[in-house]
Design a protein around this motif. Structure first.
Motif, PDB file in Angstrom:
ATOM      1  N   ALA A 146       0.211  14.024  -4.548  1.00 39.98           N
ATOM      2  CA  ALA A 146      -0.893  14.756  -5.187  1.00 39.98           C
ATOM      3  C   ALA A 146      -1.422  15.828  -4.250  1.00 39.98           C
ATOM      4  O   ALA A 146      -1.697  16.959  -4.690  1.00 39.98           O
ATOM      5  CB  ALA A 146      -2.008  13.785  -5.575  1.00 39.98           C
ATOM      6  N   LEU A 147      -1.561  15.526  -2.976  1.00 39.97           N
ATOM      7  CA  LEU A 147      -2.040  16.505  -2.004  1.00 39.97           C
ATOM      8  C   LEU A 147      -1.068  17.667  -1.838  1.00 39.97           C
ATOM      9  O   LEU A 147      -1.484  18.813  -1.659  1.00 39.97           O
ATOM     10  CB  LEU A 147      -2.295  15.847  -0.650  1.00 39.97           C
TER      11      LEU A 147
ATOM     12  N   GLU B  88       0.804  -1.223   0.000  1.00 40.48           N
ATOM     13  CA  GLU B  88       0.000   0.000   0.000  1.00 40.48           C
ATOM     14  C   GLU B  88       0.839   1.277   0.000  1.00 40.48           C
ATOM     15  O   GLU B  88       0.314   2.374  -0.123  1.00 40.48           O
ATOM     16  CB  GLU B  88      -0.933  -0.002   1.221  1.00 40.48           C
TER      17      GLU B  88
ATOM     18  N   GLY C 147       0.729   3.652  -3.271  1.00 41.05           N
ATOM     19  CA  GLY C 147      -0.520   4.404  -3.359  1.00 41.05           C
ATOM     20  C   GLY C 147      -0.575   5.519  -2.324  1.00 41.05           C
ATOM     21  O   GLY C 147      -1.000   6.640  -2.615  1.00 41.05           O
ATOM     22  N   PHE C 148      -0.120   5.226  -1.127  1.00 39.84           N
ATOM     23  CA  PHE C 148      -0.093   6.222  -0.057  1.00 39.84           C
ATOM     24  C   PHE C 148       0.819   7.384  -0.435  1.00 39.84           C
ATOM     25  O   PHE C 148       0.447   8.554  -0.305  1.00 39.84           O
ATOM     26  CB  PHE C 148       0.370   5.558   1.240  1.00 39.84           C
TER      27      PHE C 148
ATOM     28  N   ALA D 204       1.804   8.265  -3.443  1.00 36.79           N
ATOM     29  CA  ALA D 204       1.232   8.979  -4.593  1.00 36.79           C
ATOM     30  C   ALA D 204       0.156   9.958  -4.134  1.00 36.79           C
ATOM     31  O   ALA D 204       0.077  11.088  -4.629  1.00 36.79           O
ATOM     32  CB  ALA D 204       0.672   7.989  -5.610  1.00 36.79           C
ATOM     33  N   ALA D 205      -0.665   9.519  -3.183  1.00 34.97           N
ATOM     34  CA  ALA D 205      -1.704  10.404  -2.653  1.00 34.97           C
ATOM     35  C   ALA D 205      -1.083  11.599  -1.936  1.00 34.97           C
ATOM     36  O   ALA D 205      -1.532  12.740  -2.104  1.00 34.97           O
ATOM     37  CB  ALA D 205      -2.621   9.634  -1.703  1.00 34.97           C
TER      38      ALA D 205
END
Length: 121
Positions: free
Chosen positions: A116-117, A106, A109-110, A112-113
């Protein structure tokens, strides 16, 4: 993450913006200070003192562009590459410690988030 990185940067005697500049030059020379500023999201006028300090410390070079002597090519010196690699390795190790409780599958994905934030304005 920034709070985690600040002591690492302090141990290496480098500011966050200086590290960002070294990271921006990692893949090769940049044609102008304005191009570097745009690439790393910095105000080009505030970048000049950072570049001056990095050059004074022998971590970057600002050489005249043979195609246009008014333009300076910015690049890392071997000492700049070595410092960048050391800081990056320490930051990555600290990130691994910080993410130890996030399952390996995970993490991408974490991260990448988070990226993006961080770019939301």
């Amino acid at each position: 993450l920034i709070a985690m990185e600040e002591p690492i940067l302090g141990r290496h005697e480098i500011s966050m913006w200086a590290y960002v500049v070294l990271s921006g030059l990692r893949d090769g020379p940049t044609r102008t200070q304005a191009a570097l500023a745009a690439a790393i999201g910095a105000d080009k006028t505030r970048l000049i003192p950072v570049l001056d300090d990095l050059q004074r410390r022998g971590l970057i070079e600002r050489d005249p562009d043979p195609a246009d002597r008014r333009v300076r090519l910015l690049s890392l010196t071997p000492a700049g590459r070595k410092l960048h690699a050391a800081v990056r390795a320490d930051i990555r190790a600290a990130e691994e410690d910080l993410l130890a409780d996030v399952p390996v599958g995970e993490r991408d994905g974490f991260l990448a988030a988070l990226k993006a934030l961080s770019q939301v304005r």
